[in-house]
Design a protein around this motif. Structure first.
Motif, PDB file in Angstrom:
ATOM      1  N   UNK A  13      -1.010   0.559 -14.209  1.00  0.00           N
ATOM      2  CA  UNK A  13      -0.415  -0.281 -13.165  1.00  0.00           C
ATOM      3  C   UNK A  13       0.653   0.446 -12.359  1.00  0.00           C
ATOM      4  N   UNK A  14       0.835   1.744 -12.599  1.00  0.00           N
ATOM      5  CA  UNK A  14       1.860   2.510 -11.896  1.00  0.00           C
ATOM      6  C   UNK A  14       1.219   3.386 -10.820  1.00  0.00           C
ATOM      7  N   UNK A  15       1.977   3.614  -9.739  1.00  0.00           N
ATOM      8  CA  UNK A  15       1.507   4.470  -8.650  1.00  0.00           C
ATOM      9  C   UNK A  15       2.317   5.757  -8.663  1.00  0.00           C
ATOM     10  N   UNK A  16       1.585   6.869  -8.572  1.00  0.00           N
ATOM     11  CA  UNK A  16       2.204   8.193  -8.539  1.00  0.00           C
ATOM     12  C   UNK A  16       1.832   8.892  -7.242  1.00  0.00           C
ATOM     13  N   UNK A  17       2.767   9.657  -6.706  1.00  0.00           N
ATOM     14  CA  UNK A  17       2.524  10.472  -5.520  1.00  0.00           C
ATOM     15  C   UNK A  17       2.885  11.907  -5.859  1.00  0.00           C
ATOM     16  N   UNK A  18       2.104  12.836  -5.339  1.00  0.00           N
ATOM     17  CA  UNK A  18       2.416  14.243  -5.541  1.00  0.00           C
ATOM     18  C   UNK A  18       2.671  14.897  -4.195  1.00  0.00           C
ATOM     19  N   UNK A  19       3.593  15.818  -4.190  1.00  0.00           N
ATOM     20  CA  UNK A  19       3.844  16.681  -3.040  1.00  0.00           C
ATOM     21  C   UNK A  19       4.023  18.072  -3.609  1.00  0.00           C
ATOM     22  N   UNK A  50       8.091   7.578   3.130  1.00  0.00           N
ATOM     23  CA  UNK A  50       8.820   7.760   1.877  1.00  0.00           C
ATOM     24  C   UNK A  50       9.193   9.211   1.625  1.00  0.00           C
ATOM     25  N   UNK A  51       8.331  10.141   2.045  1.00  0.00           N
ATOM     26  CA  UNK A  51       8.588  11.563   1.810  1.00  0.00           C
ATOM     27  C   UNK A  51       7.762  12.377   2.799  1.00  0.00           C
ATOM     28  N   UNK A 110       0.844  -1.188   0.000  1.00  0.00           N
ATOM     29  CA  UNK A 110       0.000   0.000   0.000  1.00  0.00           C
ATOM     30  C   UNK A 110       0.878   1.236   0.000  1.00  0.00           C
ATOM     31  N   UNK A 111       0.563   2.192  -0.860  1.00  0.00           N
ATOM     32  CA  UNK A 111       1.222   3.496  -0.857  1.00  0.00           C
ATOM     33  C   UNK A 111       0.138   4.488  -0.442  1.00  0.00           C
ATOM     34  N   UNK A 112       0.396   5.253   0.640  1.00  0.00           N
ATOM     35  CA  UNK A 112      -0.642   6.089   1.250  1.00  0.00           C
ATOM     36  C   UNK A 112      -0.128   7.499   1.490  1.00  0.00           C
ATOM     37  N   UNK A 113      -1.005   8.460   1.259  1.00  0.00           N
ATOM     38  CA  UNK A 113      -0.669   9.847   1.570  1.00  0.00           C
ATOM     39  C   UNK A 113      -1.531  10.312   2.724  1.00  0.00           C
ATOM     40  N   UNK A 143       3.602   7.308   2.791  1.00  0.00           N
ATOM     41  CA  UNK A 143       4.116   6.092   3.405  1.00  0.00           C
ATOM     42  C   UNK A 143       3.879   4.911   2.462  1.00  0.00           C
ATOM     43  N   UNK A 144       4.617   3.818   2.705  1.00  0.00           N
ATOM     44  CA  UNK A 144       4.250   2.532   2.122  1.00  0.00           C
ATOM     45  C   UNK A 144       4.165   1.523   3.253  1.00  0.00           C
ATOM     46  N   UNK A 145       3.326   0.516   3.053  1.00  0.00           N
ATOM     47  CA  UNK A 145       3.126  -0.530   4.046  1.00  0.00           C
ATOM     48  C   UNK A 145       3.087  -1.865   3.320  1.00  0.00           C
TER      49      UNK A 145
END
Length: 185
Positions: free
Chosen positions: A127-133, A113-114, A86-89, A103-105
């Motif tokens: 199928x790709x995961x993106x995160x924005x900050x 992660x950031x 899981x990748x979570x913001x 985070x990732x779990x």
């Protein structure tokens, strides 16, 4: 939690965290009808007591998953199909301002992660995961975030709204919604 079936909504269940007044589930994602996750927070009214939560649906019932207690509100989640990570913001509400984190779990370890001031968001494109900050877009790979696009100074502030792939998405900006072709190359 509500469930839609046969053209109507019905209450599926109510999930409370012991010792907390309120449980709020902010976002859902999964890899099948038997592997769905919900993320959010539990807190106590009029206090500073609160923590991030993860629930999992196994096709029959929702269960609260134990994670290291963190004073954090999970706001979005994307489940990596290959590894089930899981990748979570989310956000930490600090007296000095909001602190955005991703985070990732992996089922055992909750890894930051950031982190930075502002707002973060996680989404799956294909199928790709993106995160924005803020104005930066990161791609998730093997429990890490790699800077993919830096849109600093362009008015694009992150938060991929929706899309089908890294070449076909919409993102928020100071001018409203922007299509991928306007994102810095």
């Amino acid at each position: 939690i509500w469930k839609y079936s046969n053209s109507q909504w019905s209450r599926f269940g109510e999930y409370k965290v012991s010792g907390y007044d309120r449980t709020n589930i902010n976002y859902f994602d999964g890899t099948s009808g038997y592997n769905i996750y919900g993320v959010g927070f539990a807190d106590v009214y009029n206090s500073n007591k609160g923590k991030g939560i993860i629930l999992r649906y196994d096709g029959a019932d929702w269960k609260l998953i134990y994670i290291t207690e963190t004073r954090f509100s999970f706001e979005t989640v994307a489940v990596e199909i290959k590894s089930n990570v899981l990748v979570m913001s989310g956000t930490v509400y600090d007296p000095s301002g909001f602190i955005a984190k991703v985070y990732c779990w992996n089922g055992v370890e909750l890894k930051e992660l950031i982190s930075g001031s502002g707002y973060s968001f996680v989404t799956k494109l294909g199928d790709e995961i993106f995160a924005t900050l803020n104005s930066k877009i990161f791609i998730y790979a093997d429990k890490n975030l790699i800077l993919w696009k830096d849109n600093s100074g362009t008015g694009i502030y992150g938060n991929i709204i929706c899309g089908r792939s890294r070449n076909d998405f919409f993102i928020g900006s100071s001018d409203g919604i922007v299509e991928k072709s306007k994102v810095s190359q």
